[in-house]
Design an enzyme around this catalytic site. Structure first.
Site, PDB file in Angstrom:
ATOM      1  N   CYS A  89       0.878  -1.075  -0.180  1.00 48.42           N
ATOM      2  CA  CYS A  89       0.202   0.002   0.076  1.00 48.42           C
ATOM      3  C   CYS A  89       0.744   1.391   0.129  1.00 48.42           C
ATOM      4  O   CYS A  89       0.164   2.262  -0.281  1.00 48.42           O
ATOM      5  CB  CYS A  89      -0.929  -0.060   1.206  1.00 48.42           C
ATOM      6  SG  CYS A  89      -2.163  -1.227   1.169  1.00 48.42           S
ATOM      7  N   HIS A 346      -9.052   4.060  -1.359  1.00 52.97           N
ATOM      8  CA  HIS A 346      -7.304   3.784  -1.191  1.00 52.97           C
ATOM      9  C   HIS A 346      -7.277   3.013  -2.461  1.00 52.97           C
ATOM     10  O   HIS A 346      -7.226   1.761  -2.650  1.00 52.97           O
ATOM     11  CB  HIS A 346      -7.291   2.766  -0.052  1.00 52.97           C
ATOM     12  CG  HIS A 346      -6.179   2.477   0.525  1.00 52.97           C
ATOM     13  ND1 HIS A 346      -5.003   2.789  -0.384  1.00 52.97           N
ATOM     14  CD2 HIS A 346      -5.798   1.178   1.163  1.00 52.97           C
ATOM     15  CE1 HIS A 346      -3.704   1.946   0.118  1.00 52.97           C
ATOM     16  NE2 HIS A 346      -4.393   1.136   0.848  1.00 52.97           N
ATOM     17  N   CYS A 376       0.664   2.289   6.463  1.00 50.79           N
ATOM     18  CA  CYS A 376       0.992   0.905   6.573  1.00 50.79           C
ATOM     19  C   CYS A 376       1.121   0.185   5.312  1.00 50.79           C
ATOM     20  O   CYS A 376       0.356   0.443   4.282  1.00 50.79           O
ATOM     21  CB  CYS A 376      -0.007   0.443   7.487  1.00 50.79           C
ATOM     22  SG  CYS A 376      -1.889   0.462   7.202  1.00 50.79           S
TER      23      CYS A 376
END
Length: 392
Positions: A89, A346, A376
């Site tokens: 990510c 996201h 994260c």
């Protein structure tokens, strides 16, 4: 020491799952932001020395080095190379780090760094699903990892729950934060705060051409009561659909240049990359990395959390930024002030560049000097970046 500068940052508005951007190829999505950077800054495309793009699900339309396919879909000449990064990510943020390191070394002067993810076309976990159907092994089937972590499921959902428990984040905290994410996002739109970062995408919807320029996931009508009534994703857990990030299609990019390029081409920088780091952390916690990454970068720079005007900590799950806040003693009023992934989405490989743009422009708007970004990442890694506003 040589420095790296952010001259411009752009993104597409997020598309919800199977929404307006779902049929736009990742190469074309990436080309939208690349072309916008070239046009907005009147850059000779031949001066771009590399395109570094993050992408997580490198399969199907996102395989074969998506950064290079973005180059081929854009106004860049074929002589411009491209390379794709997978830091999960944080891939888009890592792309910016690699670009900054290249210009700080003196090896290159002008790089476009960013990321792209069409999660409608390539659902999260696609590589593992395809491997399973083909009878292939996963990375976790190896003897060494199995012996070191016997019976461990490296699940982000489990990690999100463990983050809440370890750092004292309650269900009420999560619900309130999720609701506020939508309200802050709505307020940002009402105040035109996204105008500088969002570039429009022309798409066809039900046979008509429309302009996509608003994050589709934002729910202005969200209510705290409705969020409080949602069932947890896991039995006995705290995380609900509201306190998890939204599946999202989108792209984002940043123009990163050297001091030499600033002087030679007369760019006016928005911000300087003050420092950057990346860490590994407990993979069974999965999502804890932003805490040690932020602690490390603050120690390296000699800054205190009180010195940081704004922070963007990705809302992969609401428990991550809230745990981060509790661990660092950070001010909730400076955290994700324009909403986050729970409201705006996201888009995995693009998120790092997306949030970098949001942070940069909000620092300028508020006349704050330093901003911190941390994300994260799967299996317990995390990047952290501190940028310095040069528009004060």
């Amino acid at each position: 020491m040589a420095a790296a500068y952010i001259v411009d940052a752009v993104r597409t508005a997020g598309g919800r799952r199977n929404g307006r951007l779902s049929q736009v190829s990742p190469a074309d999505l990436g080309a939208v932001v690349v072309n916008a950077l070239l046009k907005r800054n009147d850059v000779d495309p031949a001066l771009i020395e590399d395109v570094i793009f993050g992408c997580v699900s490198q399969i199907g339309p996102q395989t074969f080095n998506v950064a290079r396919t973005v180059v081929l879909a854009s106004d860049l000449p074929i002589e411009v190379p491209g390379v794709t990064v997978d830091r999960q990510c944080g891939s888009g943020q890592q792309a910016i780090h690699f670009a900054a390191q290249a210009v700080m070394s003196g090896n290159q002067d002008m790089i476009i760094a960013g990321g792209v993810e069409n999660m409608s076309m390539t659902p999260i976990g696609s590589p593992l699903l395809v491997a399973a159907k083909a009878g292939m092994r996963t990375p976790f089937d190896g003897a060494a990892i199995s012996a070191r972590y016997p019976g461990v499921e490296f699940s982000q959902f489990v990690g999100a729950e463990r983050m809440a428990t370890k750092y004292g984040v309650s269900r009420d905290d999560l619900d309130t934060f999720a609701y506020q994410s939508h309200m802050k996002g709505a307020a940002a739109y009402d105040d035109n705060r996204f105008d500088r970062e969002i570039v429009p995408v022309n798409v066809e919807v039900e046979g008509e051409q429309v302009v996509h320029n608003v994050d589709e996931g934002l729910r202005r009508s969200a209510s705290l009561e409705a969020i409080q009534g949602l069932e947890p994703l896991q039995e006995g857990g705290l995380i609900t659909a509201a306190s998890a990030s939204q599946i999202c299609d989108g792209s984002a990019a940043v123009l990163v240049v050297s001091e030499r390029a600033l002087k030679q081409y007369g760019f006016t920088p928005l911000a300087k990359i003050h420092d950057m780091t990346v860490v590994g952390s407990d993979p069974t916690m999965v999502l804890e990395g932003p805490i040690p990454a932020s602690q490390k970068i603050l120690q390296r720079t000699g800054l205190k959390i009180e010195d940081i005007g704004l922070y963007e900590v990705n809302e992969a799950f609401g428990s991550v930024p809230l745990a981060w806040k509790n661990a660092l003693g950070a001010d909730l009023n400076r955290l994700n002030v324009n909403g986050g992934a729970q409201a705006l989405g996201h888009p995995l490989g693009a998120t790092g560049a997306k949030l970098m743009g949001t942070l940069t422009y909000e620092l300028i708007r508020r006349k704050e000097r330093y901003g911190l970004l941390s994300i994260c990442e799967g299996l317990g890694t995390a990047n952290a970046t501190i940028i310095e506003n040069l528009q004060i």
